[in-house]
Design a protein around this motif. Sequence first.
Motif, mmCIF file in Angstrom:
data_model
loop_
_atom_site.group_PDB
_atom_site.id
_atom_site.type_symbol
_atom_site.label_atom_id
_atom_site.label_comp_id
_atom_site.label_asym_id
_atom_site.label_seq_id
_atom_site.Cartn_x
_atom_site.Cartn_y
_atom_site.Cartn_z
ATOM 1 N N SER A 1 49.629 37.675 36.556
ATOM 2 C CA SER A 1 48.848 37.287 37.729
ATOM 3 C C SER A 1 47.671 36.393 37.353
ATOM 4 N N HIS A 2 46.951 36.768 36.294
ATOM 5 C CA HIS A 2 45.749 36.056 35.869
ATOM 6 C C HIS A 2 45.343 36.641 34.526
ATOM 7 N N VAL A 3 44.262 36.170 33.964
ATOM 8 C CA VAL A 3 43.927 36.484 32.576
ATOM 9 C C VAL A 3 43.696 37.973 32.332
ATOM 10 N N LEU B 1 62.457 37.246 43.632
ATOM 11 C CA LEU B 1 61.209 37.441 42.884
ATOM 12 C C LEU B 1 60.419 36.141 42.917
ATOM 13 N N VAL B 2 59.344 36.135 43.704
ATOM 14 C CA VAL B 2 58.591 34.899 43.933
ATOM 15 C C VAL B 2 57.121 35.095 43.586
ATOM 16 N N LEU B 3 56.592 34.180 42.784
ATOM 17 C CA LEU B 3 55.168 34.111 42.490
ATOM 18 C C LEU B 3 54.483 33.282 43.572
ATOM 19 N N HIS B 4 53.379 33.812 44.126
ATOM 20 C CA HIS B 4 52.605 33.113 45.146
ATOM 21 C C HIS B 4 51.174 32.952 44.664
ATOM 22 N N HIS B 5 50.695 31.730 44.641
ATOM 23 C CA HIS B 5 49.311 31.473 44.265
ATOM 24 C C HIS B 5 48.390 31.948 45.386
ATOM 25 N N VAL B 6 47.409 32.814 45.056
ATOM 26 C CA VAL B 6 46.444 33.280 46.057
ATOM 27 C C VAL B 6 45.000 32.950 45.686
ATOM 28 N N GLY B 7 44.714 32.645 44.406
ATOM 29 C CA GLY B 7 43.345 32.337 44.006
ATOM 30 C C GLY B 7 42.426 33.536 44.194
ATOM 31 N N GLY B 8 41.216 33.280 44.672
ATOM 32 C CA GLY B 8 40.270 34.352 44.967
ATOM 33 C C GLY B 8 39.606 34.921 43.733
ATOM 34 N N HIS B 9 40.100 36.048 43.267
ATOM 35 C CA HIS B 9 39.510 36.725 42.111
ATOM 36 C C HIS B 9 39.438 35.794 40.900
ATOM 37 N N GLY C 1 43.343 30.713 39.471
ATOM 38 C CA GLY C 1 44.793 30.638 39.332
ATOM 39 C C GLY C 1 45.516 31.942 39.587
ATOM 40 N N GLN C 2 44.846 32.918 40.186
ATOM 41 C CA GLN C 2 45.507 34.206 40.390
ATOM 42 C C GLN C 2 46.732 34.071 41.294
#
Length: 281
Positions: free
Chosen positions: A115-117, A164-172, A175-176
């Motif tokens: 998801s992110h770092v 199985l799909v990755l969706h970019h949401v940002g926020g936190h 690139g989350q």
Amino acid sequence: MPLKPYACANCGHWQRYFAPPPDCPVCTDTRNDLPEDGWRFLTVEEVRPMLRGHWRRLERDLVAFSVSPPLGLNGTGWLLLHPEGNIAFEAAPFYTDEMLAEIERLGGIRILAASHVHGYGALWQLQDVFKPEVMAIQKEDLRLTKAFRVTWPYDEALEIAPGLVLHHVGGHYEGQAVLHDAGRRILFCGDAFKVDQDEAGNSTAVSTHKAFHKSIPLTPGEIRRYREVIAGLDFDTVCTPFEHAPGIGRGIALAVLDDQLRGPPGVRHLPLDELRRSATR
């Protein structure tokens, strides 16, 4: 001079460097705390004897990998078993030989993503050992991937396997991304949500935040972006990098976001019973 993996003793973030790194980009970011006693970076040779590896088979062909005692943020590595090749989403802070042998027994790994770092953990180990076809990271977080090689950066969405799909949401994080598993009806939500759980693993409250430990809230625009993506996804379970939370579905997730949009910015831990009532209105 050869590059070696080093783990930050404060947060567990791995970097490949030619000497102990000068600092940690995760700890110097506003979402995490700096180490009070200065930088300390651990080699693989130092980490390996410190930890014991654990895994548990959950329902819906999902396996959770973790270590003890805690290393850094101490996230969970999720392994999604799939007949056409397993998918690893997020990673444990380190993989012992026994953990790697169990993954091999289960069929190895075809696809890696996170998801992110805060969920990267030891993705570099899984890439080195299993040589998956894909390492997918959203393009805005590529600056934090020095320990491994991204093979498939993406923009707003990426289907890594059927359903199985990755969706970019940002926020936190800029690139989350969240991973929606339509077949399992699970949303691997990164840190878009934080689930409070008791010692028995029962979920008690849910919150959303820019920085959890510092209680920095998201902006209304960031909340609306979360809502735009999540409203179109069907799920009855969320998995953060730290919690497996059955029973937290789309209605509860949207209730958390709607609370943020109604009131002033703030990190509010909303009791699950209250959210269930809101979700059924």
